[in-house]
Design an enzyme around this catalytic site. Structure first.
Site, PDB file in Angstrom:
ATOM      1  N   SER A  53      -5.953  -3.389   1.056  1.00  0.00           N
ATOM      2  CA  SER A  53      -6.877  -4.128   0.187  1.00  0.00           C
ATOM      3  C   SER A  53      -6.975  -5.577   0.658  1.00  0.00           C
ATOM      4  CB  SER A  53      -6.420  -4.070  -1.272  1.00  0.00           C
ATOM      5  OG  SER A  53      -5.050  -4.396  -1.381  1.00  0.00           O
ATOM      6  N   GLU A 190      -4.130   7.223  -7.283  1.00  0.00           N
ATOM      7  CA  GLU A 190      -5.138   6.237  -7.660  1.00  0.00           C
ATOM      8  C   GLU A 190      -6.302   6.889  -8.400  1.00  0.00           C
ATOM      9  OE1 GLU A 190      -6.164   3.472  -4.584  1.00  0.00           O
ATOM     10  OE2 GLU A 190      -7.840   2.628  -5.708  1.00  0.00           O
TER      11      GLU A 190
HETATM   12  O1  KIV Z   1      -4.375  -1.329  -0.534  1.00  0.00           O
HETATM   13  C1  KIV Z   1      -3.963  -1.346  -1.706  1.00  0.00           C
HETATM   14  O2  KIV Z   1      -3.883  -2.392  -2.358  1.00  0.00           O
HETATM   15  C2  KIV Z   1      -3.566  -0.085  -2.310  1.00  0.00           C
HETATM   16  C3  KIV Z   1      -3.303  -0.080  -3.788  1.00  0.00           C
HETATM   17  C4  KIV Z   1      -4.576  -0.117  -4.532  1.00  0.00           C
HETATM   18  C5  KIV Z   1      -2.455   1.061  -4.199  1.00  0.00           C
HETATM   19  O3  KIV Z   1      -3.490   0.905  -1.655  1.00  0.00           O
END
Ligand code: KIV
Length: 272
Positions: A53, A190
């Protein structure tokens, strides 16, 4: 009588399994840089996820797909320097593990060696089984990620709740059992129905950490910048904002600009 919680000086993959057995919920947040990771670790978080993310939050991309292995290693090594207690898990970015197990292992080894992180996370079940097994065989702990897997966003077409239909729910149950069987130390679920997440968490012995998966799982994860209210355009139902830093930071910066323009900053006591 309530039982005293066990103190973990350093959280390990084993501590997480112990927490699940003891019924202690696991706390997990993302972090991508030294300064915030220090605060997150100091506050006592159990797991820090250096999530891909970062592609959205740190680099401003629309999806998680563009972030590279080098960029993930950069973020992870900054986080690792700040950590005294938390377990640090790093996402293997899109394109570094899907095509062949040897490449998956090379990518995971680079993350472990160059960042000092403790584990990697991989999206998917059966379709990436061989890659996960190869990484595990090298002694690198792997966390799975099922349900809404953002690296497959162009296959799904939308970020809506996954596994509402029985066929997809059954596939998810099977994938969770498979990840447990091949040796993953945990699974992120998720954006799936809470009832399905509960069933999955009860069906495996490894910890299941939810994001938009209800409360009947073994722990929760959120993106740090979302829960601190630094981002303000992303408003899913599952997101609880603990602060509104977008507004607070913008106000502070506006005040600074105004102080500079009006020569209200610096004052006599702020100069030499
Ligand atoms: O990349 C991320 O932040 C994630 C979370 C949403 C679990 O995979």
């Amino acid at each position: 009588m309530s039982q005293a919680k066990k103190e973990y000086k350093r959280v390990t993959t084993k501590s997480l399994v112990d927490m699940k057995s003891a019924g202690e919920k696991i706390s997990m947040l993302t972090a991508y840089d030294y300064t915030l990771a220090k605060m997150v670790d100091g506050a006592g978080i159990d797991v820090i996820l250096v999530g891909d993310s970062a592609s959205n939050v740190m680099a401003g991309h629309e999806t998680t797909l563009p972030i590279t292995l080098d960029q993930m290693i950069y973020h992870a090594s900054s986080v690792v320097k700040a950590i005294e207690r938390a377990l640090v898990v790093v996402d293997l970015p899109f394109g570094t593990y899907q095509s062949d197990p040897k490449e998956a292992l090379r990518s995971a080894i680079r993350i472990m060696k160059e960042s000092g992180a403790h584990a990697v996370k991989v999206e998917g079940g059966k379709e990436v089984k061989e890659s996960i097994k190869r990484i595990l065989n090298a002694g690198i702990p792997v966390m799975g990620h099922l349900g809404l897997t953002p690296q497959s966003i162009y296959k799904f077409g939308t970020y809506t709740v996954r596994a509402k239909e029985e066929q997809e729910a059954e596939r998810l149950r099977e994938d969770a059992k498979l990840l447990e069987k091949i040796g993953c130390f945990g699974i992120v679920l998720e954006k799936i129905p809470a009832q399905l997440a509960k069933e999955v968490a009860e069906s495996v012995s490894i910890p299941v950490i939810g994001i938009g998966a209800g409360k009947h799982v073994d722990g929760q994860v959120l993106v740090l910048h979302d829960m601190l209210g630094m981002t303000h355009e992303f408003n899913p139902r599952f997101l609880r904002r603990y602060l509104n830093l977008y507004e607070e930071i913008t106000e502070a910066i506006s005040q600074y600009i105004s102080d500079v323009k009006s020569v209200n900053f610096p004052s006599e006591s702020e100069q030499y």
